[in-house]
Design an enzyme around this catalytic site. Structure first.
Site, PDB file in Angstrom:
ATOM      1  N   LEU A   1      53.555 -65.311 -72.142  1.00 45.71           N
ATOM      2  CA  LEU A   1      54.276 -65.150 -73.410  1.00 45.71           C
ATOM      3  C   LEU A   1      55.075 -63.869 -73.276  1.00 45.71           C
ATOM      4  CD1 LEU A   1      51.373 -66.021 -75.885  1.00 45.71           C
ATOM      5  CD2 LEU A   1      53.199 -67.528 -75.057  1.00 45.71           C
TER       6      LEU A   1
ATOM      7  N   ASN B   1      46.571 -65.050 -72.872  1.00 49.03           N
ATOM      8  CA  ASN B   1      47.509 -65.879 -72.092  1.00 49.03           C
ATOM      9  C   ASN B   1      47.965 -65.172 -70.811  1.00 49.03           C
ATOM     10  OD1 ASN B   1      49.008 -68.507 -72.640  1.00 49.03           O
ATOM     11  ND2 ASN B   1      50.665 -67.180 -71.963  1.00 49.03           N
TER      12      ASN B   1
ATOM     13  N   SER C   1      57.698 -56.388 -65.012  1.00 47.60           N
ATOM     14  CA  SER C   1      58.832 -55.946 -65.832  1.00 47.60           C
ATOM     15  C   SER C   1      59.030 -54.442 -65.678  1.00 47.60           C
ATOM     16  CB  SER C   1      58.511 -56.259 -67.295  1.00 47.60           C
ATOM     17  OG  SER C   1      59.368 -55.562 -68.164  1.00 47.60           O
TER      18      SER C   1
ATOM     19  N   TYR D   1      52.642 -56.698 -74.928  1.00 50.17           N
ATOM     20  CA  TYR D   1      53.300 -57.464 -73.859  1.00 50.17           C
ATOM     21  C   TYR D   1      53.436 -56.599 -72.608  1.00 50.17           C
ATOM     22  CZ  TYR D   1      57.115 -59.212 -71.010  1.00 50.17           C
ATOM     23  OH  TYR D   1      57.874 -59.603 -69.937  1.00 50.17           O
TER      24      TYR D   1
ATOM     25  N   LYS E   1      51.498 -56.611 -68.591  1.00 51.93           N
ATOM     26  CA  LYS E   1      52.114 -56.581 -67.251  1.00 51.93           C
ATOM     27  C   LYS E   1      51.440 -55.508 -66.388  1.00 51.93           C
ATOM     28  CE  LYS E   1      55.041 -59.864 -67.905  1.00 51.93           C
ATOM     29  NZ  LYS E   1      54.811 -61.161 -67.260  1.00 51.93           N
TER      30      LYS E   1
ATOM     31  N   LEU F   1      69.183 -59.276 -76.534  1.00 56.99           N
ATOM     32  CA  LEU F   1      70.581 -59.019 -76.892  1.00 56.99           C
ATOM     33  C   LEU F   1      71.534 -60.179 -76.564  1.00 56.99           C
ATOM     34  CD1 LEU F   1      72.719 -57.017 -77.898  1.00 56.99           C
ATOM     35  CD2 LEU F   1      72.859 -56.119 -75.561  1.00 56.99           C
TER      36      LEU F   1
ATOM     37  N   ARG G   1      70.902 -50.422 -70.493  1.00 57.14           N
ATOM     38  CA  ARG G   1      69.951 -51.243 -69.732  1.00 57.14           C
ATOM     39  C   ARG G   1      70.609 -51.707 -68.432  1.00 57.14           C
ATOM     40  NH1 ARG G   1      67.222 -49.337 -72.970  1.00 57.14           N
ATOM     41  NH2 ARG G   1      65.833 -50.279 -74.499  1.00 57.14           N
TER      42      ARG G   1
ATOM     43  N   ARG H   1      65.396 -49.751 -83.024  1.00 50.87           N
ATOM     44  CA  ARG H   1      64.267 -50.686 -83.005  1.00 50.87           C
ATOM     45  C   ARG H   1      63.038 -49.954 -82.456  1.00 50.87           C
ATOM     46  NH1 ARG H   1      64.941 -56.184 -79.491  1.00 50.87           N
ATOM     47  NH2 ARG H   1      64.928 -54.676 -77.799  1.00 50.87           N
TER      48      ARG H   1
HETATM   49  P1  NAD Z   1      60.111 -68.198 -70.631  1.00 46.69           P
HETATM   50  O1  NAD Z   1      59.322 -68.136 -71.881  1.00 46.69           O
HETATM   51  O2  NAD Z   1      61.429 -68.868 -70.664  1.00 46.69           O
HETATM   52  O3  NAD Z   1      59.238 -68.866 -69.473  1.00 46.69           O
HETATM   53  C1  NAD Z   1      57.834 -68.763 -69.415  1.00 46.69           C
HETATM   54  C2  NAD Z   1      57.276 -70.150 -69.150  1.00 46.69           C
HETATM   55  O4  NAD Z   1      55.862 -70.084 -69.070  1.00 46.69           O
HETATM   56  C3  NAD Z   1      57.613 -71.152 -70.257  1.00 46.69           C
HETATM   57  O5  NAD Z   1      58.110 -72.332 -69.664  1.00 46.69           O
HETATM   58  C4  NAD Z   1      56.278 -71.388 -70.948  1.00 46.69           C
HETATM   59  O6  NAD Z   1      56.203 -72.697 -71.479  1.00 46.69           O
HETATM   60  C5  NAD Z   1      55.303 -71.155 -69.808  1.00 46.69           C
HETATM   61  N1  NAD Z   1      53.965 -70.723 -70.217  1.00 46.69           N
HETATM   62  C6  NAD Z   1      53.636 -69.703 -71.063  1.00 46.69           C
HETATM   63  N2  NAD Z   1      52.295 -69.617 -71.163  1.00 46.69           N
HETATM   64  C7  NAD Z   1      51.777 -70.569 -70.345  1.00 46.69           C
HETATM   65  C8  NAD Z   1      50.447 -70.955 -70.013  1.00 46.69           C
HETATM   66  N3  NAD Z   1      49.393 -70.364 -70.574  1.00 46.69           N
HETATM   67  N4  NAD Z   1      50.275 -71.964 -69.129  1.00 46.69           N
HETATM   68  C9  NAD Z   1      51.337 -72.585 -68.566  1.00 46.69           C
HETATM   69  N5  NAD Z   1      52.613 -72.268 -68.852  1.00 46.69           N
HETATM   70  C10 NAD Z   1      52.825 -71.278 -69.736  1.00 46.69           C
HETATM   71  O7  NAD Z   1      60.263 -66.705 -70.097  1.00 46.69           O
HETATM   72  P2  NAD Z   1      61.173 -66.124 -68.931  1.00 46.69           P
HETATM   73  O8  NAD Z   1      62.195 -65.262 -69.549  1.00 46.69           O
HETATM   74  O9  NAD Z   1      61.578 -67.199 -68.008  1.00 46.69           O
HETATM   75  O10 NAD Z   1      60.114 -65.153 -68.236  1.00 46.69           O
HETATM   76  C11 NAD Z   1      59.386 -65.551 -67.083  1.00 46.69           C
HETATM   77  C12 NAD Z   1      58.465 -64.419 -66.680  1.00 46.69           C
HETATM   78  O11 NAD Z   1      59.229 -63.249 -66.425  1.00 46.69           O
HETATM   79  C13 NAD Z   1      57.438 -64.018 -67.745  1.00 46.69           C
HETATM   80  O12 NAD Z   1      56.244 -63.660 -67.097  1.00 46.69           O
HETATM   81  C14 NAD Z   1      58.069 -62.794 -68.389  1.00 46.69           C
HETATM   82  O13 NAD Z   1      57.102 -61.950 -68.967  1.00 46.69           O
HETATM   83  C15 NAD Z   1      58.727 -62.154 -67.192  1.00 46.69           C
HETATM   84  N6  NAD Z   1      59.851 -61.255 -67.536  1.00 46.69           N
HETATM   85  C16 NAD Z   1      60.877 -61.743 -68.268  1.00 46.69           C
HETATM   86  C17 NAD Z   1      61.941 -60.905 -68.613  1.00 46.69           C
HETATM   87  C18 NAD Z   1      63.100 -61.392 -69.431  1.00 46.69           C
HETATM   88  O14 NAD Z   1      63.897 -60.567 -69.895  1.00 46.69           O
HETATM   89  N7  NAD Z   1      63.280 -62.706 -69.627  1.00 46.69           N
HETATM   90  C19 NAD Z   1      61.929 -59.572 -68.179  1.00 46.69           C
HETATM   91  C20 NAD Z   1      60.863 -59.107 -67.418  1.00 46.69           C
HETATM   92  C21 NAD Z   1      59.815 -59.982 -67.103  1.00 46.69           C
HETATM   93  C1  UD1 Z   2      62.652 -56.073 -73.746  1.00 51.77           C
HETATM   94  C2  UD1 Z   2      61.373 -55.471 -73.222  1.00 51.77           C
HETATM   95  C3  UD1 Z   2      61.049 -55.978 -71.845  1.00 51.77           C
HETATM   96  C4  UD1 Z   2      61.078 -57.465 -71.806  1.00 51.77           C
HETATM   97  C5  UD1 Z   2      62.433 -57.952 -72.287  1.00 51.77           C
HETATM   98  C6  UD1 Z   2      62.498 -59.449 -72.305  1.00 51.77           C
HETATM   99  C7  UD1 Z   2      60.703 -53.232 -73.951  1.00 51.77           C
HETATM  100  C8  UD1 Z   2      60.920 -51.763 -73.809  1.00 51.77           C
HETATM  101  N1  UD1 Z   2      61.486 -54.025 -73.209  1.00 51.77           N
HETATM  102  O1  UD1 Z   2      63.710 -55.474 -72.999  1.00 51.77           O
HETATM  103  O2  UD1 Z   2      59.765 -55.557 -71.456  1.00 51.77           O
HETATM  104  O3  UD1 Z   2      60.816 -57.901 -70.496  1.00 51.77           O
HETATM  105  O4  UD1 Z   2      62.663 -57.460 -73.618  1.00 51.77           O
HETATM  106  O5  UD1 Z   2      61.687 -60.005 -73.282  1.00 51.77           O
HETATM  107  O6  UD1 Z   2      59.887 -53.658 -74.723  1.00 51.77           O
HETATM  108  N2  UD1 Z   2      69.624 -54.959 -78.977  1.00 51.77           N
HETATM  109  C9  UD1 Z   2      70.437 -54.833 -80.090  1.00 51.77           C
HETATM  110  N3  UD1 Z   2      70.481 -55.878 -80.967  1.00 51.77           N
HETATM  111  C10 UD1 Z   2      69.772 -57.038 -80.789  1.00 51.77           C
HETATM  112  C11 UD1 Z   2      68.947 -57.147 -79.640  1.00 51.77           C
HETATM  113  C12 UD1 Z   2      68.890 -56.078 -78.772  1.00 51.77           C
HETATM  114  O7  UD1 Z   2      71.093 -53.817 -80.287  1.00 51.77           O
HETATM  115  O8  UD1 Z   2      69.849 -57.935 -81.645  1.00 51.77           O
HETATM  116  C13 UD1 Z   2      69.599 -53.856 -78.009  1.00 51.77           C
HETATM  117  C14 UD1 Z   2      68.224 -53.244 -77.840  1.00 51.77           C
HETATM  118  O9  UD1 Z   2      68.050 -52.175 -78.710  1.00 51.77           O
HETATM  119  C15 UD1 Z   2      68.265 -52.813 -76.374  1.00 51.77           C
HETATM  120  C16 UD1 Z   2      69.243 -53.777 -75.703  1.00 51.77           C
HETATM  121  O10 UD1 Z   2      69.961 -54.395 -76.759  1.00 51.77           O
HETATM  122  O11 UD1 Z   2      68.806 -51.540 -76.295  1.00 51.77           O
HETATM  123  C17 UD1 Z   2      68.535 -54.837 -74.898  1.00 51.77           C
HETATM  124  O12 UD1 Z   2      67.525 -55.418 -75.690  1.00 51.77           O
HETATM  125  P1  UD1 Z   2      66.665 -56.663 -75.207  1.00 51.77           P
HETATM  126  O13 UD1 Z   2      67.565 -57.730 -74.734  1.00 51.77           O
HETATM  127  O14 UD1 Z   2      65.709 -56.999 -76.296  1.00 51.77           O
HETATM  128  O15 UD1 Z   2      65.890 -56.115 -73.914  1.00 51.77           O
HETATM  129  P2  UD1 Z   2      64.942 -54.843 -73.742  1.00 51.77           P
HETATM  130  O16 UD1 Z   2      64.509 -54.297 -75.049  1.00 51.77           O
HETATM  131  O17 UD1 Z   2      65.583 -53.919 -72.796  1.00 51.77           O
END
Ligand code: NAD
Ligand code: UD1
Length: 341
Positions: free
Chosen positions: A83, A99, A124, A149, A153, A200, A231, A295
């Site tokens: 999640l 989870n 992350s 969250y 990690k 964002l 970022r 935020r």
């Molecule tokens: P996402 O939510 O699109 O993908 C996660 C997937 O995992 C989904 O398909 C969901 O259905 C599945 N899932 C969740 N819990 C599960 C469970 N208990 N069993 C089986 N499947 C499950 O997210 P994403 O953006 O693709 O992120 C993928 C990974 O990368 C995550 O671990 C997230 O924390 C990490 N991550 C994401 C970002 C980001 O900005 N998107 C940044 C840093 C790290």
């Molecule tokens: C956050 C999490 C990161 C996580 C990622 C994806 C933190 C510090 N970071 O990253 O761990 O992996 O989300 O889920 O918790 N912003 C706006 N308006 C909006 C949305 C965002 O101004 O409506 C700004 C935020 O303040 C930030 C930037 O855009 O400065 C990026 O935000 P976001 O996309 O949410 O990513 P992070 O916060 O960097």
């Protein structure tokens, strides 16, 4: 070579599955679809012209997971399933620890039972917390993440280290993503957030397409170039290729055991105002915005030192900011309701 991809139907997972198929890996996706749609994988199959084994299941269900390891000869696991909504994790922390942490432990236990040792984990940049200076380097100590969250990690990275210490066969890679954005250039797969986007780029894209009225920019009084947060945004296809590079690294380092961390980012900080401007140029749309209060939990600025991934994984984030914007816009335009459309 067969790769088990947990969470492979999600945003980063689906793009990575495509890269894996393009690099001739066979893929088994294990996902409970809690935050994704099977349609993403149907589209990946079309793009790759190859099929994917899909098993609907939860990583906490060790019986079901074990069945998958019995059915397939799995060489490595890429573990995306988690999640990921930072704000939600503050409201329901126990679900996040259950989870993300317990689920990862279940997965590692089943891997151990079946003698599968290669493990790539989605971590992350949040593990660096606020204590560390930018750019973040892999040798830095963990900071204090601002949410359950983020803490989940750090915990899984610790679990990996302790497990590696006790088990000399374990070969773990932890990939610390910075801010993945964009979509595959075909415009057929991309990020499909449920409800109001927290991040964002999906928010900006929904404003551009008329689904949301205006963007709130969270703070313009940070000590940054223009007062908004900075970022390290990277294209999701570059990130996907980072996983292929990590697999290749494991394959080339047959004597390696332990855990190795790599930052996956571009190495550049981009402000929120700069993102809005770049998106306006790419989409030819005006993005109405208001500046609202900071935020809670946001850090002013962070980006990656990418030397280790560049040198050791032979990987680089090559796609430009403009391409990230163009590809986000194409995906949003073609799929205004995500995989529902
Ligand atoms: P996402 O939510 O699109 O993908 C996660 C997937 O995992 C989904 O398909 C969901 O259905 C599945 N899932 C969740 N819990 C599960 C469970 N208990 N069993 C089986 N499947 C499950 O997210 P994403 O953006 O693709 O992120 C993928 C990974 O990368 C995550 O671990 C997230 O924390 C990490 N991550 C994401 C970002 C980001 O900005 N998107 C940044 C840093 C790290
Ligand atoms: C956050 C999490 C990161 C996580 C990622 C994806 C933190 C510090 N970071 O990253 O761990 O992996 O989300 O889920 O918790 N912003 C706006 N308006 C909006 C949305 C965002 O101004 O409506 C700004 C935020 O303040 C930030 C930037 O855009 O400065 C990026 O935000 P976001 O996309 O949410 O990513 P992070 O916060 O960097």
């Amino acid at each position: 070579m067969q790769i088990l991809v947990t969470g492979g139907a999600g945003y980063i997972g689906s793009h990575t599955v495509l890269s894996l198929l393009e690099n001739n890996y066979d893929v088994i996706v294990y996902d409970n679809l809690v935050n994704s749609s099977i349609e993403s994988l149907v589209r990946v199959e079309k793009l790759a012209g190859k099929s994917i084994e899909f098993i609907e299941g939860d990583i906490c269900d060790k019986g079901k997971l074990s069945g998958v390891f019995k059915q397939f000869k799995i060489n490595a696991v890429i573990h995306f399933a988690a999640l990921k909504a930072v704000g939600e994790s503050v409201k329901i922390p126990l679900s996040y620890y259950q989870n993300n942490v317990h689920g990862s432990v279940c997965l590692l236990e089943v891997m151990q039972e079946h003698k599968v040792h290669n493990f790539i984990f989605s971590s992350s940049a949040t593990v660096y917390g606020e204590e560390n200076d930018v750019p973040y380097v892999e040798t830095m100590k963990f900071g204090t993440p601002s949410s359950p969250y983020g803490a989940s990690k750090v915990m899984v990275e610790r679990v990996m280290s302790d497990f590696a210490f006790s088990n000399e066969d374990f070969r773990g890679v932890t990939l610390r993503y910075f801010n993945p954005i964009g979509a595959h250039e075909s415009g057929t797969i991309g990020e499909d957030p449920k409800g109001i986007p927290n991040n964002l780029l999906p928010y900006v894209a929904q404003v551009a397409v008329g689904k949301r009225h205006e963007l709130s920019i969270f703070g313009d009084d940070y000590p940054t170039v223009d007062g908004s947060c900075e970022r390290d945004y990277l294209h999701v296809m570059d990130l996907a290729q980072g996983h292929v590079a990590a697999l290749n690294w494991l394959n080339c380092h047959s004597k390696f055991s332990g855990v190795e961390a790599f930052n996956l980012g571009t190495g550049n900080g981009i402000s929120v105002f700069a993102i809005v401007k770049a998106f306006e140029q790419a989409s030819n749309k005006i993005i109405p915005f208001e500046v609202s209060p900071r935020r809670v939990g946001d850090l002013p600025a962070f980006w990656a030192n990418t030397s280790k991934a560049n040198d050791e994984l032979n990987w680089q984030a090559n796609r430009s900011l403009d391409q990230m914007m163009v590809d986000t816009w194409r995906w949003q335009l073609n799929n205004p309701n995500g995989y529902q459309s």
